[in-house]
Design an enzyme around this catalytic site. Structure first.
Site, short mmCIF file in Angstrom:
data_model
loop_
_atom_site.label_atom_id
_atom_site.label_comp_id
_atom_site.label_asym_id
_atom_site.label_seq_id
_atom_site.Cartn_x
_atom_site.Cartn_y
_atom_site.Cartn_z
N ASN A 1 0.86 -1.19 -0.04
CA ASN A 1 0.01 0.11 -0.05
C ASN A 1 0.82 1.23 -0.15
OD1 ASN A 1 -2.46 1.35 0.13
ND2 ASN A 1 -2.81 0.92 2.13
N HIS B 1 -14.72 -4.87 10.09
CA HIS B 1 -14.64 -3.62 10.87
C HIS B 1 -15.98 -2.91 10.99
CE1 HIS B 1 -10.11 -3.07 9.11
NE2 HIS B 1 -10.52 -4.49 9.45
N ARG C 1 -14.19 -5.74 14.80
CA ARG C 1 -13.26 -4.75 15.30
C ARG C 1 -13.79 -3.68 15.53
NH1 ARG C 1 -8.10 -2.21 11.89
NH2 ARG C 1 -9.72 -0.50 11.42
N TYR D 1 -7.71 7.60 11.59
CA TYR D 1 -7.45 6.51 10.32
C TYR D 1 -8.43 5.28 10.98
CZ TYR D 1 -5.30 3.05 7.53
OH TYR D 1 -5.02 1.92 7.04
N ASP E 1 -7.73 -2.18 17.38
CA ASP E 1 -6.58 -1.77 16.55
C ASP E 1 -5.83 -0.37 17.11
OD1 ASP E 1 -4.14 -1.69 15.21
OD2 ASP E 1 -5.35 -1.96 13.27
N HIS F 1 -2.98 0.46 16.45
CA HIS F 1 -2.11 1.09 15.12
C HIS F 1 -0.85 1.73 15.63
CE1 HIS F 1 -2.27 1.56 10.81
NE2 HIS F 1 -3.35 0.80 10.76
N GLU G 1 -4.92 -5.00 19.19
CA GLU G 1 -3.84 -5.30 18.26
C GLU G 1 -2.93 -3.85 18.04
OE1 GLU G 1 -5.61 -5.09 14.20
OE2 GLU G 1 -3.64 -4.61 13.28
N GLU H 1 1.38 -6.99 11.35
CA GLU H 1 1.04 -6.69 10.04
C GLU H 1 2.26 -5.96 9.17
OE1 GLU H 1 -2.50 -4.47 10.81
OE2 GLU H 1 -1.54 -2.40 10.01
N ARG I 1 0.04 -11.29 13.08
CA ARG I 1 -0.78 -10.50 12.16
C ARG I 1 -0.60 -10.53 10.72
NH1 ARG I 1 -5.01 -8.97 11.15
NH2 ARG I 1 -4.83 -6.75 11.29
N HIS J 1 -3.47 -10.69 8.47
CA HIS J 1 -3.77 -9.27 8.18
C HIS J 1 -4.86 -9.34 6.76
CE1 HIS J 1 -2.25 -4.90 6.80
NE2 HIS J 1 -3.57 -5.09 7.86
N GLU K 1 -9.21 -11.44 9.59
CA GLU K 1 -9.62 -10.34 9.29
C GLU K 1 -10.29 -10.41 7.76
OE1 GLU K 1 -6.83 -7.28 9.02
OE2 GLU K 1 -8.18 -5.87 9.15
N TRP L 1 1.72 5.71 13.66
CA TRP L 1 0.07 5.58 13.41
C TRP L 1 -0.21 4.33 12.98
CZ3 TRP L 1 -1.87 4.51 8.82
CH2 TRP L 1 -1.26 4.30 7.59
C1 CS2 Z 1 -5.14 -2.05 9.56
C2 CS2 Z 1 -4.83 -1.72 7.91
O1 CS2 Z 1 -6.29 -3.91 8.86
C3 CS2 Z 1 -5.73 -3.47 9.76
O2 CS2 Z 1 -5.41 -3.92 10.86
O3 CS2 Z 1 -3.91 -1.72 10.33
O4 CS2 Z 1 -5.87 -0.98 7.58
C4 CS2 Z 1 -3.43 -1.23 7.57
O5 CS2 Z 1 -3.36 0.09 8.30
C5 CS2 Z 1 -3.48 -1.11 6.14
O6 CS2 Z 1 -3.44 -2.50 5.68
C6 CS2 Z 1 -2.11 -0.60 5.82
O7 CS2 Z 1 -1.96 -0.76 4.38
MG MG Z 2 -4.09 -3.06 11.80
#
Ligand code: CS2
Ligand code: MG
Length: 412
Positions: free
Chosen positions: A37, A122, A147, A159, A220, A222, A246, A272, A293, A322, A349, A412
């Site tokens: 990404n 989510h 989540r 985010y 999460d 993050h 997470e 992740e 993850r 992930h 997920e 973040w």
């Molecule tokens: C996130 C994702 O899915 C998750 O747990 O942390 O949205 C992550 O931020 C993105 O995959 C980043 O590319």
């Molecule tokens: Mg995440």
């Protein structure tokens, strides 16, 4: 038979994806996901310029040996770009092997260990009312795990937090906010850990009282907390029995989780952004996490992830692969086949791809009663319509960035 050609498609049907298409000398086609990404073109170049030319003519059935060749021969090991490229080739070779055998891939990986994979979705909202609405929508569809992410009073856009529009719940894309062309910079958000730590336990308290004790709740963080802050949050959330917390601290700092573990029994998930079994050595051997993850796409494909899960299994650590929309349907299918086969599966997920993505990537996987299944189509079970993909060229898009109120760049 041997590898005849390797094409690399970068397309944007709803969001950007990098796909490796491996074709054998007798015309069998395998697909692999290499989407990183915000850095998609770096992986595409690595694949086209440095990986593909070295593989033409190679026996396509030598999956393990090809993995070791791509991991060891460049000398520069690990890292997200390298491991995503390796992942795509590895997935494509597994896809080809299963197509040749005429079986869905999970059967080559040991066969099904379960009937379906527990999925989490989510649910988010700028406030509690919107969050409740999102959770209710998923519960009505039969999902057993959600989540939960919300806005924090006093902060703006955060985010991963989004208010669903009726009927459009499956279309949101938190990862990859488009920026203007010039100057091309990531969007910026403001963060305040103290405000978040005050607010989040009240959200869990509310959701537990509204939805009862059985719904699995995940969250999460993050990577935004320091170890002592994460320890405080993990302990404050304990009464609400979260399924997991997470990424409470930056993932690369493995020993940070010792402090969190000392103060709480809230299960922890991380990884992740990690891409090799070595990134998990301390985390797993010291039993600092409960869930892995990583994704197949960013951790060396099915071979890389299987190696990691075998190691994790020795310590009782389970999977939580992930599965955001920036893992393509090909990467998602890889998770479903591997997750169905391994003993130490935990949860998957599931962030459904948009209708536009699924027109281009046609998938055989299903979701029913909150359980995912890869389907019975030979191989990974994903077909790519390359003509349609070409009608959606790459669009520059970056992930956003977090700053503290005083302007300091933050995790973040
Ligand atoms: C996130 C994702 O899915 C998750 O747990 O942390 O949205 C992550 O931020 C993105 O995959 C980043 O590319
Ligand atoms: Mg995440």
């Amino acid at each position: 038979m041997s590898i005849h050609s390797i094409d690399v498609d970068v397309s944007s049907p709803g969001r950007n994806f990098v796909t490796a298409i491996v074709t054998t000398s007798d015309g069998v086609v395998g697909l692999g996901d290499a989407t990183l990404n915000g850095r998609e073109l770096a992986v595409a170049s690595y694949l086209r310029d440095h990986v593909a030319p070295t593989l033409i003519g190679r026996d396509e059935s030598q999956i393990e040996s090809t993995w070791q060749y791509l991991y060891r021969s460049p000398y520069w090991r690990r890292g997200p770009v390298t491991m995503a490229a390796l992942a795509a080739i590895d997935m494509a070779l597994w896809d080809i092997a299963a197509k040749r055998a005429g079986v869905p891939l999970y059967r080559l990986l040991g066969g099904a260990s379960r009937t379906g994979l527990l999925a989490y979705v989510h649910a988010s909202g700028s406030d509690l009312a919107h969050l409740d609405e999102a959770i209710r929508g998923y519960v009505e569809q039969g999902f057993q795990a959600v989540r939960i992410q919300t806005g924090v009073p006093g902060l703006g856009q955060i985010y991963g937090v989004h208010d669903s529009d009726p009927g459009g719940a499956y279309e949101y894309e938190p990862a990859g906010r488009l920026t203007s062309d010039a100057p091309r910079r990531p969007a910026e958000e403001t963060w305040d850990t103290a405000a978040y730590l005050r607010h989040l336990p009240t959200v869990f308290e509310h959701v537990r009282s509204e939805f009862g004790p059985e719904l699995h709740l995940l969250h999460d963080g993050h990577h935004r907390m320091r170890p002592i802050e994460a320890a405080r949050l993990a302990s404050d959330l304990e009464p609400y029995r979260p399924f997991w917390l997470e990424d409470c601290t930056p993932a690369e700092d493995q020993s940070a989780l010792r402090l969190v573990r000392e103060h709480s029994t809230t299960p922890l998930a991380i990884g992740e952004v990690l891409n090799s079994v070595y990134d998990y050595q301390t985390l797993i051997t010291e039993r600092l996490i409960d869930y892995v993850r990583s994704s197949a796409t960013h951790a060396g494909g099915i071979t890389g992830l299987r190696q990691l899960m075998t190691f994790a299994g020795i310590y009782g650590t389970r999977s939580g692969f992930h599965g955001p929309t920036d893992v393509s349907p090909v990467g998602m299918a890889a998770h479903l086949h591997l997750g169905l086969a391994i003993h130490n599966f935990g949860i998957q997920e599931y962030m459904p791809h948009s209708a536009r993505t699924l027109e281009v990537f046609r998938t055989s996987y299903t979701v029913e009663g909150g359980l995912l299944h890869p389907g019975e189509t030979p191989g990974l079970g994903v077909e790519l319509d390359r003509e349609m993909a070409a009608a959606h060229p790459y669009e520059p898009a970056y992930l956003p960035l977090n700053r503290l109120r005083d302007g300091t760049v933050h995790d973040w």
